[in-house]
Design an enzyme around this catalytic site. Structure first.
Site, PDB file in Angstrom:
ATOM      1  N   ARG B  10       0.927  -1.037  -0.058  1.00  0.00           N
ATOM      2  CA  ARG B  10       0.035  -0.040   0.017  1.00  0.00           C
ATOM      3  C   ARG B  10       0.825   1.169   0.028  1.00  0.00           C
ATOM      4  O   ARG B  10       0.626   2.268  -0.670  1.00  0.00           O
ATOM      5  CB  ARG B  10      -0.835  -0.152   1.011  1.00  0.00           C
ATOM      6  CG  ARG B  10      -0.333   0.103   2.606  1.00  0.00           C
ATOM      7  CD  ARG B  10      -1.348  -0.066   3.582  1.00  0.00           C
ATOM      8  NE  ARG B  10      -0.673  -0.520   5.004  1.00  0.00           N
ATOM      9  CZ  ARG B  10      -0.845   0.168   6.110  1.00  0.00           C
ATOM     10  NH1 ARG B  10      -1.686   1.321   6.275  1.00  0.00           N
ATOM     11  NH2 ARG B  10      -0.305  -0.202   7.287  1.00  0.00           N
ATOM     12  N   GLU B  58     -18.281   4.802  -0.917  1.00  0.00           N
ATOM     13  CA  GLU B  58     -17.459   4.145  -2.122  1.00  0.00           C
ATOM     14  C   GLU B  58     -18.119   3.751  -3.376  1.00  0.00           C
ATOM     15  O   GLU B  58     -17.578   3.881  -4.473  1.00  0.00           O
ATOM     16  CB  GLU B  58     -16.810   2.643  -1.506  1.00  0.00           C
ATOM     17  CG  GLU B  58     -15.908   2.815  -0.417  1.00  0.00           C
ATOM     18  CD  GLU B  58     -16.710   3.046   0.826  1.00  0.00           C
ATOM     19  OE1 GLU B  58     -17.873   2.955   0.932  1.00  0.00           O
ATOM     20  OE2 GLU B  58     -16.106   3.057   1.978  1.00  0.00           O
ATOM     21  N   PHE B  83     -14.367  -2.737   0.266  1.00  0.00           N
ATOM     22  CA  PHE B  83     -15.381  -1.709  -0.104  1.00  0.00           C
ATOM     23  C   PHE B  83     -15.319  -1.487  -1.521  1.00  0.00           C
ATOM     24  O   PHE B  83     -16.121  -1.372  -2.392  1.00  0.00           O
ATOM     25  CB  PHE B  83     -14.846  -0.373   0.765  1.00  0.00           C
ATOM     26  CG  PHE B  83     -14.838  -0.458   2.354  1.00  0.00           C
ATOM     27  CD1 PHE B  83     -15.807  -1.445   2.737  1.00  0.00           C
ATOM     28  CD2 PHE B  83     -14.000   0.041   2.846  1.00  0.00           C
ATOM     29  CE1 PHE B  83     -15.702  -1.836   4.170  1.00  0.00           C
ATOM     30  CE2 PHE B  83     -13.666  -0.470   4.432  1.00  0.00           C
ATOM     31  CZ  PHE B  83     -14.454  -0.945   4.716  1.00  0.00           C
ATOM     32  N   HIS B 109      -5.201  -3.381   1.979  1.00  0.00           N
ATOM     33  CA  HIS B 109      -5.907  -3.880   3.013  1.00  0.00           C
ATOM     34  C   HIS B 109      -6.769  -5.128   2.570  1.00  0.00           C
ATOM     35  O   HIS B 109      -7.621  -5.517   3.181  1.00  0.00           O
ATOM     36  CB  HIS B 109      -6.882  -2.790   4.047  1.00  0.00           C
ATOM     37  CG  HIS B 109      -5.998  -1.900   4.601  1.00  0.00           C
ATOM     38  ND1 HIS B 109      -5.317  -1.061   3.773  1.00  0.00           N
ATOM     39  CD2 HIS B 109      -5.736  -1.547   5.865  1.00  0.00           C
ATOM     40  CE1 HIS B 109      -4.783  -0.155   4.707  1.00  0.00           C
ATOM     41  NE2 HIS B 109      -4.569  -0.820   6.078  1.00  0.00           N
ATOM     42  N   ASP B 117      -8.571  -6.018  12.780  1.00  0.00           N
ATOM     43  CA  ASP B 117      -9.779  -5.516  12.519  1.00  0.00           C
ATOM     44  C   ASP B 117     -10.883  -6.390  12.303  1.00  0.00           C
ATOM     45  O   ASP B 117     -11.936  -6.370  12.355  1.00  0.00           O
ATOM     46  CB  ASP B 117      -9.778  -4.444  11.274  1.00  0.00           C
ATOM     47  CG  ASP B 117      -9.308  -3.053  11.382  1.00  0.00           C
ATOM     48  OD1 ASP B 117      -9.251  -2.966  12.756  1.00  0.00           O
ATOM     49  OD2 ASP B 117      -9.258  -2.319  10.557  1.00  0.00           O
ATOM     50  N   ARG B 167      -1.622  -4.473   3.739  1.00  0.00           N
ATOM     51  CA  ARG B 167      -1.238  -3.544   5.012  1.00  0.00           C
ATOM     52  C   ARG B 167      -0.149  -4.079   5.426  1.00  0.00           C
ATOM     53  O   ARG B 167       0.763  -3.342   5.797  1.00  0.00           O
ATOM     54  CB  ARG B 167      -2.566  -3.693   5.836  1.00  0.00           C
ATOM     55  CG  ARG B 167      -2.307  -3.190   7.109  1.00  0.00           C
ATOM     56  CD  ARG B 167      -3.459  -3.539   8.269  1.00  0.00           C
ATOM     57  NE  ARG B 167      -3.210  -2.626   9.229  1.00  0.00           N
ATOM     58  CZ  ARG B 167      -2.689  -3.020  10.731  1.00  0.00           C
ATOM     59  NH1 ARG B 167      -2.609  -4.594  10.608  1.00  0.00           N
ATOM     60  NH2 ARG B 167      -2.509  -2.472  11.645  1.00  0.00           N
TER      61      ARG B 167
END
Lengths: 280, 314
Positions: B10, B58, B83, B109, B117, B167
């Site tokens: 990323r 999004e 998303f 991610h 998460d 990530r």
């Protein structure tokens, strides 16, 4: 608006309605009701407002229109055919295998600025076009036409927030408020009312047209819209679903049904009569 | 591998966008309130007038990207894979894929390595979803060097591209001086005859480690890095099937619909050989440190070694 112009627009609108009927009759499917309710608006925009050239449909400086309520493509197709973007004979091939005119707008068709039809998506694309115009200091304007049922889609309000935040004054959204959607009256299905207050709350300048089939009222509304700076404009036009064909007017059953041969003949007779009246 | 430099792809994404901005004045970046995480914040800092935050919306972001592309811009729409491919799937399909617009989707991610998460944010389905869209290119770079090169290649390519970034900091395998990104071409990292390990993304490093270990145990494993999952390099896969007779796929994605499926689809038609898929099985993830989760889900060199041995009945 002077009488000559008005008469000419009315004639074109009748011809567009004939095109809508021809298209959906030959396709044996499609959405005549909503197409008939936006016919006058699209005639007005393409005749009086939009800078487009049928010989150069990809002109980067052209005005753009995204038919967010893409199921009413027959109306847009009929207008584009009238303007000369393609031959009128294409209308009879609407929705047929191999035809240029797809059931919902497709970007490959001359004059179609964006593929659309899955409701709620067109307004976002229109925002992107308007943003690109601002970034590139272009003077083009972007129009997008939404259904009043369509605005039940959450994406519409994401786009509404975005357009106001980025002060897209080169964007005008027209909400075709014919009050009906597939399952019935919009107020009974899952009411999006009050539409004007919602757009106002989202930071848009709102104009309401009481009769979307009156070219004077359309002219007045768009004249006001042109004066607005710093924010996008939402024009809520109160229209009649099925307008122009007696047995289709305000009938929800004509949302997504094609006329049979007898109904087609009757509708065409009514439209021919309307045309004859305008010829007098 | 303790001394190997590590970096999250990323971060490579955010840096690459910034590096490319001057050469491509039409390049603009969109994000959905995740600029700090997707690393587009790096671009935002350097080119604030070309960065557009769409807020937590999004679906609209993908539509706006479509409109920008239809007006000559090169938008990079960035958010988490969950998303980008999940929530906005239908907008990506209908507003970007169907009109074949020049939108680049930077999805960060991705996979189980989101870590703490948990399941709601661990997207193990994005490759499958994006792969089904006609005309969509799907790229999963394995390290910093490949990620940057992929972004540079995506700008030059005309059409929609889905790029999958992670990530977690991962080993930098490639030499930036020598590396050349070839669109749609697999990369043979180790030659071998007994079986072929086909890997993508952060599993490429594990695959190489596994192959080296297997070699010490007398097993010759070929390793192919597939950074472009669509269009798939069928030539390299079929050659491997013919020459090694067994394929083991490894990906940080559901075993349904991802790299493993793509490889199995490829060989089943003209050179059917056993294809064993390592990936996230048909289940949701859960919270935990990324490195530990990868081990828990069998996304490790160790599991690759054991599976390879099983395939060879050793």
């Amino acid at each position: 608006m002077d009488e000559t112009t008005k008469k000419q627009l009315r004639k074109m609108a009748v011809n567009v309605r004939k095109g809508i009927l021809t298209g959906t009759f030959h396709a044996k499917s499609g959405h005549p009701g909503g197409s008939l309710s936006v016919a006058d608006l699209l005639v007005y925009l393409y005749e009086c407002k939009m800078h487009v050239d049928p010989r150069n449909p990809e002109d980067p400086d052209r005005d753009r229109l995204v038919l967010s309520k893409g199921h009413t493509a027959p109306a847009l197709y009929a207008v584009l055919a009238e303007k000369g973007f393609f031959d009128k004979s294409e209308l009879e091939k609407l929705r047929h295998i191999g035809a240029m005119l797809q059931g919902h707008p497709c970007i490959q068709t001359p004059g179609i600025d964006m593929s659309s039809g899955s409701l709620g998506q067109g307004i976002s694309a229109a925002c992107g076009m308007a943003l690109a115009g601002k970034l590139n200091q272009k003077s083009y304007h972007v129009y997008t036409v939404l259904g009043d049922g369509e605005i039940q889609e959450g994406q519409v309000w994401e786009a509404a927030m975005f357009a106001a935040h980025y002060q897209l004054e080169n964007l005008t959204a027209i909400i075709d408020n014919n009050g009906l959607q597939i399952d019935g009256k919009i107020t009974e299905v899952c009411s999006p009312e009050p539409i004007d207050e919602k757009f106002r709350a989202f930071g848009w300048h709102v104009i309401v047209i009481e009769n979307a089939h009156d070219f004077d009222q359309l002219e007045q509304a768009f004249a006001e819209a042109e004066q607005i700076t710093g924010k996008p404009v939402a024009i809520i036009q109160k229209s009649i679903k099925g307008k122009g064909v007696s047995f289709m007017e305000n009938q929800v059953s004509w949302h997504g049904a094609a006329p049979n041969a007898q109904q087609y003949e009757q509708a065409m007779q009514e439209l021919e009569a309307a045309l004859a009246e305008l010829e007098d | 591998m303790a001394d190997v430099k590590k970096k999250a792809t990323r971060e490579s994404y955010g840096e690459a966008l910034t590096e490319l901005a001057e050469t491509y004045p039409n390049l603009v970046v969109l994000d959905a309130d995740l600029a700090a995480a997707t690393k587009t914040g790096i671009f935002k800092k350097a080119y604030p007038e070309r960065f557009f935050d769409c807020g937590i919306a999004e679906e609209n972001m993908m539509g706006v990207a479509a409109g920008l592309a239809a007006s000559g811009m090169i938008p990079f729409a960035s958010t988490f894979a969950m998303f980008a491919a999940g929530r906005a799937y239908e907008i990506v399909r209908n507003s970007i894929g169907y009109p074949h617009l020049n939108v680049k989707i930077g999805a960060t991610h991705a996979g189980i390595s989101v870590g703490e998460d948990g399941a709601t944010h661990q997207c193990n389905e994005d490759i499958a979803l994006m792969r089904t869209i006609p005309g969509m290119t799907v790229i999963v770079p394995c390290d910093d060097v490949e990620a940057k090169a992929a972004v540079a290649a995506a700008v030059q390519y005309q059409g929609p591209v889905y790029m999958r970034f992670g990530r977690l900091a991962v080993p930098v395998l490639n030499d930036p001086a020598e590396y050349k990104f070839q669109w749609g071409k697999g990369v043979t990292l180790r030659d071998g005859e007994d079986l072929t390990i086909v890997a993508t993304g952060l599993m490429v490093a594990e695959a190489v480690q596994a192959a080296d270990s297997l070699r010490e145990q007398g097993i010759s494993a070929r390793v192919i890095n597939i950074h472009t999952i669509k269009p798939l390099d069928e030539e390299i896969i079929l050659k491997a099937a013919q020459e090694t007779g067994k394929i083991l796929t490894v990906e940080e994605h559901s075993i349904i619909g991802g790299l493993g499926s793509a490889v199995a689809e490829c060989v089943s038609g003209s050179c059917p050989v056993p294809v064993v898929r390592i990936g996230v099985n048909d289940e949701f993830g859960y919270s935990g440190p990324a490195v530990d989760l990868l081990k828990e889900f069998g996304l490790s060199a160790e599991n690759i070694i054991n599976t390879a041995k099983k395939m060879l009945s050793i």
